[in-house]
Write a protein that holds these residues in place. Structure first.
Motif, mmCIF file in Angstrom:
data_model
loop_
_atom_site.group_PDB
_atom_site.id
_atom_site.type_symbol
_atom_site.label_atom_id
_atom_site.label_comp_id
_atom_site.label_asym_id
_atom_site.label_seq_id
_atom_site.Cartn_x
_atom_site.Cartn_y
_atom_site.Cartn_z
ATOM 1 N N GLY A 90 0.798 -1.212 0.000
ATOM 2 C CA GLY A 90 0.000 0.000 0.000
ATOM 3 C C GLY A 90 0.832 1.263 0.000
ATOM 4 N N MET A 91 2.062 1.179 -0.520
ATOM 5 C CA MET A 91 2.962 2.326 -0.507
ATOM 6 C C MET A 91 3.422 2.633 -1.925
ATOM 7 S SD MET A 91 5.097 1.648 2.997
ATOM 8 C CE MET A 91 5.116 3.380 3.430
ATOM 9 N N PHE A 92 3.956 3.827 -2.100
ATOM 10 C CA PHE A 92 4.384 4.311 -3.408
ATOM 11 C C PHE A 92 5.889 4.500 -3.407
ATOM 12 C CE2 PHE A 92 5.221 7.865 -6.369
ATOM 13 C CZ PHE A 92 4.722 7.291 -7.533
ATOM 14 N N ALA A 93 6.546 4.101 -4.483
ATOM 15 C CA ALA A 93 8.002 4.213 -4.587
ATOM 16 C C ALA A 93 8.390 5.475 -5.354
ATOM 17 C CB ALA A 93 8.579 2.984 -5.280
ATOM 18 N N VAL A 94 9.329 6.229 -4.784
ATOM 19 C CA VAL A 94 9.868 7.427 -5.417
ATOM 20 C C VAL A 94 11.342 7.171 -5.694
ATOM 21 C CG1 VAL A 94 10.265 9.909 -5.185
ATOM 22 C CG2 VAL A 94 8.270 8.853 -4.090
ATOM 23 N N VAL A 95 11.774 7.354 -6.939
ATOM 24 C CA VAL A 95 13.140 7.001 -7.308
ATOM 25 C C VAL A 95 14.014 8.244 -7.440
ATOM 26 C CG1 VAL A 95 12.727 7.042 -9.806
ATOM 27 C CG2 VAL A 95 14.549 5.592 -8.884
ATOM 28 N N ALA A 96 15.287 8.092 -7.068
ATOM 29 C CA ALA A 96 16.301 9.128 -7.281
ATOM 30 C C ALA A 96 17.559 8.440 -7.777
ATOM 31 C CB ALA A 96 16.576 9.890 -5.987
ATOM 32 N N SER A 97 18.227 9.018 -8.773
ATOM 33 C CA SER A 97 19.448 8.415 -9.316
ATOM 34 C C SER A 97 20.655 9.264 -8.945
ATOM 35 C CB SER A 97 19.357 8.260 -10.835
ATOM 36 O OG SER A 97 19.218 9.522 -11.461
ATOM 37 N N THR A 98 21.826 8.617 -8.898
ATOM 38 C CA THR A 98 23.034 9.272 -8.378
ATOM 39 C C THR A 98 24.217 9.259 -9.343
ATOM 40 O OG1 THR A 98 23.986 7.266 -7.416
ATOM 41 C CG2 THR A 98 22.346 8.469 -6.086
ATOM 42 N N GLN A 99 24.111 8.544 -10.465
ATOM 43 C CA GLN A 99 25.255 8.326 -11.361
ATOM 44 C C GLN A 99 26.414 7.660 -10.634
ATOM 45 O OE1 GLN A 99 24.789 8.935 -14.709
ATOM 46 N NE2 GLN A 99 22.728 9.378 -13.939
ATOM 47 N N ASP A 100 26.093 6.924 -9.553
ATOM 48 C CA ASP A 100 27.100 6.233 -8.741
ATOM 49 C C ASP A 100 28.126 7.204 -8.158
ATOM 50 O OD1 ASP A 100 27.422 3.794 -7.594
ATOM 51 O OD2 ASP A 100 28.144 2.772 -9.389
ATOM 52 N N ASP A 101 27.685 8.432 -7.898
ATOM 53 C CA ASP A 101 28.549 9.458 -7.333
ATOM 54 C C ASP A 101 28.161 9.689 -5.871
ATOM 55 O OD1 ASP A 101 28.857 12.525 -6.611
ATOM 56 O OD2 ASP A 101 30.384 12.059 -8.108
ATOM 57 N N PRO A 102 29.095 9.530 -4.913
ATOM 58 C CA PRO A 102 28.741 9.660 -3.494
ATOM 59 C C PRO A 102 28.154 11.020 -3.130
ATOM 60 C CG PRO A 102 30.860 8.567 -3.731
ATOM 61 C CD PRO A 102 30.490 9.055 -5.091
#
Length: 328
Positions: A90-102
């Motif tokens: 019953g939850m929604f996923a929010v995505v964020a990308s990082t380009q594998d950069d810390p």
């Protein structure tokens, strides 16, 4: 007045966990932590204020997912499975990308926190940089890659490396190369360890000159293949720790006039959808993405007791047409 924070302290969980357990809009959890929360609320006489709860939870009932990049098919598959696992709760996923950069990872996490996500699942763990944690009461867990600190849901990468290498050994190959991934990713280092263990078990000496490491891109596969396949004593087989990289190896082998599997056997890793549709379908190791996603969601929402627990799921070897008996 008894507050939600009082309940959380009595139950030994975070405030966000207590809030989630007592939110009637979400599917009830049957974990030990959830039972403690409900019992603490009952013992303390806690009464939930619907209006205050609605204000606190503005923008919540969501999970933040942090990935290196969605152009990577593996990470796109992992995100889709995590989103499905969140939806089942019953939850929604929010995505964020990082380009594998810390540095970008820290920014991505802060952005998700500003959106008041109830928890964060990261597929971006690195062993070469400090882990990004937050002072906010939001739980973080890892998926696909671990760091030996945070809770994690992982594939058994050592087993997968052993399965791939054992397959090539059983076909009579002894000069086997490895195209590895970045050493900061536990997925890559685990697969390399499995490769080395399988060789040792078979009594085959590891030739360090046949080990090439890079990133998880097709270009890295092309570069590694050029180095390995241009030499006069080239390997008869290659284990590649990522299907994207394996596609790059296939491309370079074709340009060099090396036939697969007649002249070279090749095993990839992950079993992304495209590899079964290639002109020569790729032998690979299938990662149980759905199980990993469900495990990560369980660690995030249910299992609050084990701060550094790891759930490990077994991969499966999928033989196809890029491997054959050693012709030499």
């Amino acid at each position: 007045m008894v507050t939600l924070k009082d309940v959380a302290q009595a139950a030994g969980v975070s405030t966000s966990t207590a809030s989630r357990v007592l939110d009637e809009r979400l599917p009830p959890s049957r974990s030990a932590a959830a039972e403690r929360v409900r019992q603490a609320a009952l013992d303390l006489g806690y009464v939930r204020d619907p209006l205050a709860s609605a204000l606190r939870r503005s923008g919540t009932s969501s999970i933040g997912i942090v990935v290196p990049r969605l152009t990577d098919v593996v990470m796109a598959i992992m995100y889709e499975e995590l989103a499905a696992a969140a939806a089942a709760r019953g939850m929604f996923a929010v995505v964020a990308s990082t380009q594998d950069d810390p540095d970008r990872e820290g920014q991505a996490i802060q952005s998700l926190l500003r959106r008041r996500v109830d928890g964060i699942i990261r597929t971006t763990a690195r062993t070469d940089t400090p882990q990004h944690t937050s002072q906010h009461e939001v739980r973080q867990v890892l998926a696909l890659r671990g760091d030996n600190q945070l809770p994690a849901a992982l594939g058994d990468d050592v087993l997968g490396g052993r399965l791939a290498t054992r397959h090539l050994l059983d076909l009579g190959h002894r000069r086997i190369a490895l195209v590895g991934g970045p050493s900061y990713a536990t997925s890559a280092s685990g697969r390399r360890r499995g490769f080395e263990e399988a060789l040792a078990d078979a009594g085959v000496a590891l030739d360090p000159s046949l080990v090439v490491e890079g990133d998880f891109s097709m270009e890295a596969g092309e570069d590694a293949a050029l180095r390995l396949l241009s030499r006069p004593d080239r390997p008869t087989a290659v284990f590649v720790v990522n299907d994207n990289v394996a596609i790059g190896v296939l491309s370079m082998a074709a340009r060099l006039g090396i036939r697969v599997p007649e002249d070279l056997s090749l095993v990839g890793y992950n079993d992304i959808p495209v590899v079964s549709k290639l002109p020569v379908p790729l032998t690979t190791v299938r990662v149980p993405f759905a199980q990993i996603a469900a495990g990560a969601m369980s660690l995030l929402l249910d299992d609050q007791d084990a701060a550094s627990k790891a759930l490990v799921y077994a991969p499966t070897l999928i033989p196809r047409q890029t491997t054959a008996a050693n012709p030499r």
